[in-house]
Scaffold this motif. Structure first.
Motif, PDB file in Angstrom:
ATOM      1  N   LEU A  63       0.853  -1.197   0.000  1.00 45.66           N
ATOM      2  CA  LEU A  63       0.000   0.000   0.000  1.00 45.66           C
ATOM      3  C   LEU A  63       0.887   1.245   0.000  1.00 45.66           C
ATOM      4  N   GLU A  64       0.715   2.069  -0.995  1.00 45.54           N
ATOM      5  CA  GLU A  64       1.551   3.273  -1.142  1.00 45.54           C
ATOM      6  C   GLU A  64       0.646   4.496  -1.215  1.00 45.54           C
ATOM      7  N   LYS A  65       0.918   5.482  -0.357  1.00 47.95           N
ATOM      8  CA  LYS A  65       0.005   6.641  -0.319  1.00 47.95           C
ATOM      9  C   LYS A  65       0.147   7.535  -1.549  1.00 47.95           C
ATOM     10  N   GLY A  71       8.925   8.511  -2.401  1.00 45.88           N
ATOM     11  CA  GLY A  71       9.608   8.875  -1.155  1.00 45.88           C
ATOM     12  C   GLY A  71      11.099   8.996  -1.418  1.00 45.88           C
ATOM     13  N   ASN A  72      11.894   8.525  -0.467  1.00 44.06           N
ATOM     14  CA  ASN A  72      13.352   8.686  -0.591  1.00 44.06           C
ATOM     15  C   ASN A  72      13.937   7.853  -1.734  1.00 44.06           C
ATOM     16  N   THR A  73      13.249   6.775  -2.100  1.00 44.35           N
ATOM     17  CA  THR A  73      13.822   5.909  -3.141  1.00 44.35           C
ATOM     18  C   THR A  73      14.020   6.663  -4.450  1.00 44.35           C
ATOM     19  N   GLY A  74      13.091   7.536  -4.792  1.00 51.31           N
ATOM     20  CA  GLY A  74      13.237   8.300  -6.030  1.00 51.31           C
ATOM     21  C   GLY A  74      13.903   9.645  -5.819  1.00 51.31           C
ATOM     22  N   ASN A  76      17.025   9.902  -3.975  1.00 51.49           N
ATOM     23  CA  ASN A  76      18.390   9.786  -3.447  1.00 51.49           C
ATOM     24  C   ASN A  76      19.433   9.901  -4.550  1.00 51.49           C
ATOM     25  N   THR A  77      20.688   9.879  -4.118  1.00 48.49           N
ATOM     26  CA  THR A  77      21.789  10.109  -5.058  1.00 48.49           C
ATOM     27  C   THR A  77      22.460   8.796  -5.490  1.00 48.49           C
ATOM     28  N   THR A  78      21.822   7.682  -5.168  1.00 46.24           N
ATOM     29  CA  THR A  78      22.049   6.338  -5.732  1.00 46.24           C
ATOM     30  C   THR A  78      23.415   5.705  -5.452  1.00 46.24           C
ATOM     31  N   ILE A  79      24.076   6.154  -4.412  1.00 50.96           N
ATOM     32  CA  ILE A  79      25.404   5.580  -4.129  1.00 50.96           C
ATOM     33  C   ILE A  79      25.247   4.196  -3.484  1.00 50.96           C
ATOM     34  N   ILE A  80      26.002   3.246  -4.033  1.00 48.31           N
ATOM     35  CA  ILE A  80      25.977   1.865  -3.531  1.00 48.31           C
ATOM     36  C   ILE A  80      27.395   1.500  -3.090  1.00 48.31           C
ATOM     37  N   GLU A 206      -3.525   5.516   1.118  1.00 40.30           N
ATOM     38  CA  GLU A 206      -2.837   5.932   2.351  1.00 40.30           C
ATOM     39  C   GLU A 206      -3.379   5.162   3.551  1.00 40.30           C
ATOM     40  N   VAL A 207      -2.501   4.641   4.353  1.00 45.08           N
ATOM     41  CA  VAL A 207      -2.927   3.998   5.603  1.00 45.08           C
ATOM     42  C   VAL A 207      -3.160   5.097   6.627  1.00 45.08           C
ATOM     43  N   THR A 208      -4.377   5.112   7.199  1.00 49.60           N
ATOM     44  CA  THR A 208      -4.732   6.196   8.125  1.00 49.60           C
ATOM     45  C   THR A 208      -4.878   5.691   9.564  1.00 49.60           C
ATOM     46  N   GLY A 368      21.314   6.422   4.207  1.00 47.28           N
ATOM     47  CA  GLY A 368      22.069   5.442   3.422  1.00 47.28           C
ATOM     48  C   GLY A 368      21.358   4.168   3.031  1.00 47.28           C
ATOM     49  N   GLY A 369      20.043   4.202   2.830  1.00 45.03           N
ATOM     50  CA  GLY A 369      19.326   2.947   2.602  1.00 45.03           C
ATOM     51  C   GLY A 369      19.129   2.545   1.162  1.00 45.03           C
ATOM     52  N   PHE A 370      19.494   3.403   0.197  1.00 41.45           N
ATOM     53  CA  PHE A 370      19.285   2.979  -1.199  1.00 41.45           C
ATOM     54  C   PHE A 370      20.139   1.746  -1.497  1.00 41.45           C
ATOM     55  N   LYS A 371      21.392   1.823  -1.080  1.00 40.27           N
ATOM     56  CA  LYS A 371      22.324   0.719  -1.325  1.00 40.27           C
ATOM     57  C   LYS A 371      21.854  -0.587  -0.696  1.00 40.27           C
ATOM     58  N   ALA A 372      20.982  -0.476   0.317  1.00 34.14           N
ATOM     59  CA  ALA A 372      20.607  -1.648   1.105  1.00 34.14           C
ATOM     60  C   ALA A 372      19.326  -2.318   0.617  1.00 34.14           C
TER      61      ALA A 372
HETATM   62  P1  FAD Z   1      10.891   5.473   0.837  1.00 33.00           P
HETATM   63  O1  FAD Z   1      11.440   5.340  -0.518  1.00 33.00           O
HETATM   64  O2  FAD Z   1      10.807   6.829   1.436  1.00 33.00           O
HETATM   65  O3  FAD Z   1       9.477   4.780   0.798  1.00 33.00           O
HETATM   66  C1  FAD Z   1       8.542   4.891   1.871  1.00 33.00           C
HETATM   67  C2  FAD Z   1       7.180   5.040   1.240  1.00 33.00           C
HETATM   68  O4  FAD Z   1       6.191   4.973   2.273  1.00 33.00           O
HETATM   69  C3  FAD Z   1       7.001   6.378   0.548  1.00 33.00           C
HETATM   70  O5  FAD Z   1       6.793   6.172  -0.840  1.00 33.00           O
HETATM   71  C4  FAD Z   1       5.793   6.989   1.242  1.00 33.00           C
HETATM   72  O6  FAD Z   1       4.936   7.681   0.361  1.00 33.00           O
HETATM   73  C5  FAD Z   1       5.113   5.764   1.833  1.00 33.00           C
HETATM   74  N1  FAD Z   1       4.241   6.070   2.972  1.00 33.00           N
HETATM   75  C6  FAD Z   1       4.502   6.868   4.019  1.00 33.00           C
HETATM   76  N2  FAD Z   1       3.440   6.921   4.842  1.00 33.00           N
HETATM   77  C7  FAD Z   1       2.478   6.119   4.290  1.00 33.00           C
HETATM   78  C8  FAD Z   1       1.143   5.793   4.675  1.00 33.00           C
HETATM   79  N3  FAD Z   1       0.561   6.282   5.779  1.00 33.00           N
HETATM   80  N4  FAD Z   1       0.431   4.945   3.858  1.00 33.00           N
HETATM   81  C9  FAD Z   1       0.996   4.434   2.720  1.00 33.00           C
HETATM   82  N5  FAD Z   1       2.253   4.744   2.313  1.00 33.00           N
HETATM   83  C10 FAD Z   1       2.980   5.573   3.105  1.00 33.00           C
HETATM   84  N6  FAD Z   1      21.021   6.076   0.303  1.00 33.00           N
HETATM   85  C11 FAD Z   1      22.089   5.460  -0.276  1.00 33.00           C
HETATM   86  O7  FAD Z   1      22.338   4.282  -0.017  1.00 33.00           O
HETATM   87  N7  FAD Z   1      22.875   6.126  -1.174  1.00 33.00           N
HETATM   88  C12 FAD Z   1      22.666   7.433  -1.471  1.00 33.00           C
HETATM   89  O8  FAD Z   1      23.394   7.999  -2.287  1.00 33.00           O
HETATM   90  C13 FAD Z   1      21.604   8.105  -0.832  1.00 33.00           C
HETATM   91  N8  FAD Z   1      21.397   9.413  -1.102  1.00 33.00           N
HETATM   92  C14 FAD Z   1      20.326  10.044  -0.565  1.00 33.00           C
HETATM   93  C15 FAD Z   1      20.085  11.369  -0.919  1.00 33.00           C
HETATM   94  C16 FAD Z   1      18.943  12.002  -0.491  1.00 33.00           C
HETATM   95  C17 FAD Z   1      18.698  13.434  -0.886  1.00 33.00           C
HETATM   96  C18 FAD Z   1      18.008  11.305   0.333  1.00 33.00           C
HETATM   97  C19 FAD Z   1      16.756  11.977   0.816  1.00 33.00           C
HETATM   98  C20 FAD Z   1      18.257   9.995   0.737  1.00 33.00           C
HETATM   99  C21 FAD Z   1      19.419   9.341   0.294  1.00 33.00           C
HETATM  100  N9  FAD Z   1      19.695   8.014   0.607  1.00 33.00           N
HETATM  101  C22 FAD Z   1      20.761   7.377   0.048  1.00 33.00           C
HETATM  102  C23 FAD Z   1      18.829   7.285   1.542  1.00 33.00           C
HETATM  103  C24 FAD Z   1      17.811   6.419   0.798  1.00 33.00           C
HETATM  104  O9  FAD Z   1      17.168   7.189  -0.185  1.00 33.00           O
HETATM  105  C25 FAD Z   1      16.774   5.827   1.738  1.00 33.00           C
HETATM  106  O10 FAD Z   1      17.379   5.239   2.863  1.00 33.00           O
HETATM  107  C26 FAD Z   1      15.922   4.784   1.055  1.00 33.00           C
HETATM  108  O11 FAD Z   1      15.481   5.228  -0.211  1.00 33.00           O
HETATM  109  C27 FAD Z   1      14.721   4.440   1.897  1.00 33.00           C
HETATM  110  O12 FAD Z   1      13.862   3.628   1.139  1.00 33.00           O
HETATM  111  P2  FAD Z   1      12.462   3.204   1.736  1.00 33.00           P
HETATM  112  O13 FAD Z   1      11.841   2.278   0.782  1.00 33.00           O
HETATM  113  O14 FAD Z   1      12.665   2.723   3.141  1.00 33.00           O
HETATM  114  O15 FAD Z   1      11.682   4.573   1.887  1.00 33.00           O
END
Ligand code: FAD
Ligand code: PYC
Length: 417
Positions: A63-65, A71-74, A76-80, A206-208, A368-372
């Motif tokens: 479920l994605e709001k 969110g952060n996945t799109g 980030n700066t994509t470093i692995i 969205e989960v409320t 730092g979670g993109f790499k992970a």
């Molecule tokens: P997200 O991608 O944020 O996904 C969480 C999702 O939950 C979102 O889409 C949000 O809409 C959804 N959500 C929230 N609340 C609700 C709700 N109530 N109901 C339904 N959906 C909900 N990491 C690296 O390893 N290398 C990098 O170079 C790096 N650079 C970065 C640069 C920037 C500017 C930023 C901001 C982050 C960077 N990171 C990097 C960190 C990395 O982007 C994150 O750690 C990672 O993307 C987190 O992924 P996620 O899936 O946990 O979160």
């Protein structure tokens, strides 16, 4: 779902691309799922994919709001890279980096993994010693990194100014198989592959509220903007909004949410084919396939939920990078954006069970979670499927904050906070 292939591209070219299917389904939510994953970022989507692929659990909804990767996945700066200090971190980040190596083939989706090499500069004696220690720890953990001389740093990245002005380069921690990948493609690839295995990907949902029942308050489902949905197990994977969801479920997390921003320049000819992180001056840079210089710095110094970030921080980051890479000083900056990162005290993630029966969590990846994403999805799926953390996820349980069993990665996290 039909597989992507060179043959499919040729076939579609011959018929004006009229035959492509949707990349992933767009179903209405069912009334009940075995597992609901909240959050359609990389970690949530990877968790859903490995639940289906590794554990045969396909009655799953993500479920994605907003939109996938919004969110952060799109953002980030994509470093692995996997050059972390502690054994627990080395295991999960190297598992992840290894999965990235052939992820395009596994998902049948080009995630553009580019193991171009990551260089972390040492610009003080203290930083040099810390990186040397990390290099030793990496060697013990079987992770291929090495300390290189300033001369070698300059040879690998000629546009670097290794002579100062404030902090001359004393050496570098070099991980040749670190690199980058296309961030949206990682989300899309996992979404498509999960959808093909039967997972429901539900956007704009969205989960409320989180529903619980019985004396122990076990989870029973969620309230959403598309109605109530019940589930046997719930996995919260919402990065910067983890505290909000935890509060809905009735527990607290040791997490702070902060803006982290990035920016890109106008595109220029190829001039840099590695990633450089200059942590003493708080800046890092790589060049995208389009030619833009991709730039970032430290987190903003306050907690917030705005996906913007402050102007003063951009100035500081750009100043740091102009002294590190003088050739960028006359570039125009094109775009700036921010994301909300979820920071724990020890800068390591939380994966595992929560105080509420049936609810699992994956959060705290901070800057730092993109790499992970691949490794985290792999372990979180195993934890949700089996009900207890697998070997790799084990050390990252939330109980470590009570037990004082921290996994201190404040140096390896690299980005200033
Ligand atoms: P997200 O991608 O944020 O996904 C969480 C999702 O939950 C979102 O889409 C949000 O809409 C959804 N959500 C929230 N609340 C609700 C709700 N109530 N109901 C339904 N959906 C909900 N990491 C690296 O390893 N290398 C990098 O170079 C790096 N650079 C970065 C640069 C920037 C500017 C930023 C901001 C982050 C960077 N990171 C990097 C960190 C990395 O982007 C994150 O750690 C990672 O993307 C987190 O992924 P996620 O899936 O946990 O979160
Ligand atoms: O974790 O490597 C990292 C990183 C770089 C920029 C932001 N996070």
């Amino acid at each position: 779902m039909r597989r992507y292939s060179a043959f499919a591209v040729a076939r579609e070219a011959a018929r004006f691309h009229s035959g492509w299917e949707r990349a992933w389904g767009n179903p209405e939510p069912k009334r009940h799922y075995e597992v609901i994953v909240i959050g359609g970022g990389g970690h949530g989507l990877a968790t859903a994919y490995y639940l289906a692929k590794n554990h045969g659990i396909t009655n799953v909804a993500v479920l994605e709001k907003g939109w996938l990767g919004g969110g952060n996945t799109g953002r980030n700066t994509t470093i692995i890279r996997s050059n972390y200090l502690q054994d627990a971190s080395a295991s999960i980040y190297e598992l992840s980096r290894g999965l990235y190596e052939d992820l395009s083939q596994q998902l049948n989706f080009n995630i553009m993994f580019s193991p171009r090499g990551v260089m972390m500069l040492c610009q003080t004696e203290h930083e040099f010693r810390a990186m040397q220690r990390t290099a030793h720890a990496n060697r013990l953990a079987g992770i291929k990194t090495e300390m290189v001389t300033p001369h070698k740093v300059k040879e690998i990245c000629p546009i670097l100014n290794i002579d100062g002005p404030r902090y001359p380069v004393l050496g570098g921690l070099w991980q040749p198989r670190g690199g980058t990948a296309r961030h949206d493609a990682v989300a899309w690839g996992y979404a498509r592959a999960a959808s093909a295995l039967g997972v429901d990907i539900i956007q704009k949902c969205e989960v409320t509220a989180i529903d619980r029942y019985g004396p122990g308050g076990r989870v029973s489902g969620v309230q959403t903007s598309k109605g109530a949905i019940t589930c046997d197990k719930l996995c919260i994977v919402v990065a910067g909004h983890s505290g909000v969801l935890a509060e809905m479920a009735g527990f607290r997390l040791p997490i702070e949410s902060m803006p982290l921003q990035a920016l890109v320049s106008e595109p220029i000819k190829p001039c840099m084919d590695i990633v450089v992180m200059a942590n003493t001056v708080h800046g890092y840079m790589s060049q995208s396939d389009k030619g833009e210089m991709v730039i970032g710095g430290g987190t903003d110094g306050y907690n917030a939920y705005t996906q913007r970030g402050s102007f003063q921080h951009i100035e500081e980051t750009v100043r740091a990078l102009c002294e590190t890479f003088p050739i960028i000083s006359r570039l125009k900056m094109l775009r700036q954006w921010g994301g909300i990162v979820d920071m724990t005290g020890d800068r390591s993630p939380i994966i595992g069970k929560t105080p509420v029966e049936g609810i699992f969590i994956n959060c705290g990846w901070g800057t730092g979670g993109f790499k992970a994403i691949p490794g985290s999805g792999w372990c979180t799926a195993a934890t949700v499927a089996k009900g207890t953390p697998d070997e790799v996820a084990g050390p990252f349980g939330i109980d470590r904050f009570r037990a004082g069993r921290m996994i201190d990665e404040s140096v390896a996290a690299a980005v200033a906070h």
